[in-house]
Design a protein around this motif. Structure first.
Motif, PDB file in Angstrom:
ATOM      1  N   LYS A   1       0.826  -1.217   0.000  1.00 25.35           N
ATOM      2  CA  LYS A   1       0.000   0.000   0.000  1.00 25.35           C
ATOM      3  C   LYS A   1       0.857   1.262   0.000  1.00 25.35           C
ATOM      4  N   ARG A   2       1.935   1.246   0.788  1.00 29.14           N
ATOM      5  CA  ARG A   2       2.816   2.418   0.842  1.00 29.14           C
ATOM      6  C   ARG A   2       3.457   2.665  -0.529  1.00 29.14           C
ATOM      7  N   ILE A   3       3.894   1.616  -1.195  1.00 26.58           N
ATOM      8  CA  ILE A   3       4.523   1.755  -2.517  1.00 26.58           C
ATOM      9  C   ILE A   3       3.485   2.163  -3.556  1.00 26.58           C
ATOM     10  N   MET A   4       2.265   1.677  -3.447  1.00 26.95           N
ATOM     11  CA  MET A   4       1.197   2.098  -4.361  1.00 26.95           C
ATOM     12  C   MET A   4       1.032   3.617  -4.284  1.00 26.95           C
ATOM     13  N   GLU A   5       1.003   4.148  -3.067  1.00 27.08           N
ATOM     14  CA  GLU A   5       0.816   5.582  -2.870  1.00 27.08           C
ATOM     15  C   GLU A   5       2.034   6.389  -3.305  1.00 27.08           C
ATOM     16  N   LEU A   6       3.219   5.946  -2.875  1.00 28.78           N
ATOM     17  CA  LEU A   6       4.441   6.703  -3.166  1.00 28.78           C
ATOM     18  C   LEU A   6       4.780   6.737  -4.652  1.00 28.78           C
ATOM     19  N   GLU A   7       4.533   5.620  -5.329  1.00 26.25           N
ATOM     20  CA  GLU A   7       4.952   5.526  -6.730  1.00 26.25           C
ATOM     21  C   GLU A   7       3.782   5.495  -7.707  1.00 26.25           C
ATOM     22  N   SER A   8       2.577   5.716  -7.205  1.00 23.58           N
ATOM     23  CA  SER A   8       1.367   5.713  -8.038  1.00 23.58           C
ATOM     24  C   SER A   8       1.277   4.443  -8.888  1.00 23.58           C
ATOM     25  N   LEU A   9       1.406   3.308  -8.227  1.00 27.21           N
ATOM     26  CA  LEU A   9       1.352   2.020  -8.920  1.00 27.21           C
ATOM     27  C   LEU A   9       0.053   1.290  -8.610  1.00 27.21           C
ATOM     28  N   SER A  10      -0.304   0.374  -9.485  1.00 31.22           N
ATOM     29  CA  SER A  10      -1.436  -0.511  -9.210  1.00 31.22           C
ATOM     30  C   SER A  10      -1.013  -1.492  -8.121  1.00 31.22           C
ATOM     31  N   TYR A  11      -1.986  -2.171  -7.550  1.00 28.56           N
ATOM     32  CA  TYR A  11      -1.680  -3.162  -6.520  1.00 28.56           C
ATOM     33  C   TYR A  11      -0.701  -4.211  -7.063  1.00 28.56           C
ATOM     34  N   ALA A  12      -1.009  -4.755  -8.254  1.00 25.04           N
ATOM     35  CA  ALA A  12      -0.172  -5.815  -8.828  1.00 25.04           C
ATOM     36  C   ALA A  12       1.259  -5.323  -9.079  1.00 25.04           C
ATOM     37  N   ASP A  13       1.401  -4.105  -9.607  1.00 24.89           N
ATOM     38  CA  ASP A  13       2.734  -3.568  -9.881  1.00 24.89           C
ATOM     39  C   ASP A  13       3.506  -3.287  -8.583  1.00 24.89           C
ATOM     40  N   ALA A  14       2.810  -2.775  -7.584  1.00 22.95           N
ATOM     41  CA  ALA A  14       3.466  -2.500  -6.300  1.00 22.95           C
ATOM     42  C   ALA A  14       3.891  -3.805  -5.632  1.00 22.95           C
ATOM     43  N   LYS A  15       3.051  -4.817  -5.703  1.00 19.35           N
ATOM     44  CA  LYS A  15       3.378  -6.117  -5.120  1.00 19.35           C
ATOM     45  C   LYS A  15       4.608  -6.704  -5.805  1.00 19.35           C
ATOM     46  N   GLU A  16       4.624  -6.636  -7.111  1.00 14.35           N
ATOM     47  CA  GLU A  16       5.772  -7.143  -7.873  1.00 14.35           C
ATOM     48  C   GLU A  16       7.049  -6.377  -7.509  1.00 14.35           C
ATOM     49  N   THR A  17       6.947  -5.061  -7.370  1.00 12.40           N
ATOM     50  CA  THR A  17       8.100  -4.232  -7.020  1.00 12.40           C
ATOM     51  C   THR A  17       8.616  -4.578  -5.625  1.00 12.40           C
ATOM     52  N   VAL A  18       7.716  -4.742  -4.678  1.00  9.91           N
ATOM     53  CA  VAL A  18       8.098  -5.110  -3.306  1.00  9.91           C
ATOM     54  C   VAL A  18       8.805  -6.465  -3.310  1.00  9.91           C
ATOM     55  N   GLU A  19       8.225  -7.438  -3.963  1.00 11.22           N
ATOM     56  CA  GLU A  19       8.811  -8.787  -3.982  1.00 11.22           C
ATOM     57  C   GLU A  19      10.157  -8.808  -4.691  1.00 11.22           C
ATOM     58  N   LYS A  20      10.246  -8.107  -5.808  1.00 14.85           N
ATOM     59  CA  LYS A  20      11.494  -8.071  -6.569  1.00 14.85           C
ATOM     60  C   LYS A  20      12.593  -7.367  -5.769  1.00 14.85           C
ATOM     61  N   THR A  21      12.271  -6.233  -5.161  1.00 16.76           N
ATOM     62  CA  THR A  21      13.268  -5.482  -4.407  1.00 16.76           C
ATOM     63  C   THR A  21      13.719  -6.262  -3.177  1.00 16.76           C
ATOM     64  N   ASP A  22      12.797  -6.891  -2.478  1.00 17.00           N
ATOM     65  CA  ASP A  22      13.165  -7.718  -1.326  1.00 17.00           C
ATOM     66  C   ASP A  22      14.109  -8.850  -1.749  1.00 17.00           C
ATOM     67  N   ALA A  23      13.790  -9.497  -2.857  1.00 17.95           N
ATOM     68  CA  ALA A  23      14.636 -10.595  -3.341  1.00 17.95           C
ATOM     69  C   ALA A  23      16.032 -10.085  -3.706  1.00 17.95           C
ATOM     70  N   GLU A  24      16.095  -8.923  -4.361  1.00 13.36           N
ATOM     71  CA  GLU A  24      17.398  -8.342  -4.715  1.00 13.36           C
ATOM     72  C   GLU A  24      18.208  -8.003  -3.471  1.00 13.36           C
ATOM     73  N   ARG A  25      17.564  -7.448  -2.458  1.00 13.08           N
ATOM     74  CA  ARG A  25      18.261  -7.097  -1.217  1.00 13.08           C
ATOM     75  C   ARG A  25      18.749  -8.347  -0.487  1.00 13.08           C
ATOM     76  N   ALA A  26      17.911  -9.373  -0.457  1.00 13.20           N
ATOM     77  CA  ALA A  26      18.314 -10.630   0.189  1.00 13.20           C
ATOM     78  C   ALA A  26      19.512 -11.246  -0.538  1.00 13.20           C
ATOM     79  N   ASP A  27      19.472 -11.241  -1.868  1.00 15.31           N
ATOM     80  CA  ASP A  27      20.589 -11.770  -2.660  1.00 15.31           C
ATOM     81  C   ASP A  27      21.859 -10.962  -2.437  1.00 15.31           C
ATOM     82  N   TYR A  28      21.728  -9.649  -2.427  1.00 17.37           N
ATOM     83  CA  TYR A  28      22.880  -8.769  -2.215  1.00 17.37           C
ATOM     84  C   TYR A  28      23.511  -9.060  -0.854  1.00 17.37           C
ATOM     85  N   TYR A  29      22.675  -9.136   0.176  1.00 20.29           N
ATOM     86  CA  TYR A  29      23.179  -9.365   1.529  1.00 20.29           C
ATOM     87  C   TYR A  29      23.886 -10.724   1.614  1.00 20.29           C
TER      88      TYR A  29
END
Length: 161
Positions: free
Chosen positions: A91-119
């Motif tokens: 919800k926070r990403i939907m508001e901040l980046e004006s994204l649809s629910y599906a796009d915000a969910k994908e962005t959250v999941e992708k970014t979390d996965a990238e951060r986990a991989d980086y760490y």
């Protein structure tokens, strides 16, 4: 005060807002990925780790970049992990980046996965392991707007500031 704060976070938790508010209250800078990469380019550091160690010679807040692990043996470093319920982050990403629910969910999941991989790539550890942090703040429960105040109260009572 020679306090260095590292702040690891799930995407969409509001950690950047917390870091910037804490920065104002403590009058210390916040360093993020862009700043650290700039330091590597302009100061000719060989690695991010070297740049982070140099920045941590003075009080600061470092967002991400495995700083909690890089600085783990320093006595003046306080490691924080910011989390929140996935739905709240979406919800926070939907508001901040004006994204649809599906796009915000994908962005959250992708970014979390990238951060986990980086760490994991840089530390060999699982990202978000409670043993790597002094404090974990859940912005779904505490509210983003309250976290800097909670940290300030803790730092005062513990003698950090």
């Amino acid at each position: 005060m020679n306090l260095v704060i590292t702040m690891s976070r799930r995407f969409g938790t509001g950690a950047s807002m917390i870091a910037h508010e804490l920065s104002k209250k403590l009058n210390i800078p916040v360093y993020d990925k862009a700043y650290i990469e700039h330091e590597i380019d302009t100061q000719h550091f060989d690695t991010e780790s070297e740049a982070i160690r140099e920045l941590a010679k003075n009080p600061c807040i470092i967002l991400g970049r495995s700083a909690s692990d890089i600085l783990k043996n320093k006595y003046n470093v306080f490691n924080i992990y910011i989390c929140a319920e996935k739905e709240d982050r979406i919800k926070r990403i939907m508001e901040l980046e004006s994204l649809s629910y599906a796009d915000a969910k994908e962005t959250v999941e992708k970014t979390d996965a990238e951060r986990a991989d980086y760490y994991y790539t840089h530390t060999g550890k699982a990202w978000g392991d409670v043993n790597d942090y002094h404090m974990i703040l859940d912005t779904s429960e505490l509210g983003v707007e309250n976290c800097a105040g909670i940290l300030m109260q803790y730092f005062k009572r513990s003698g950090y500031i």
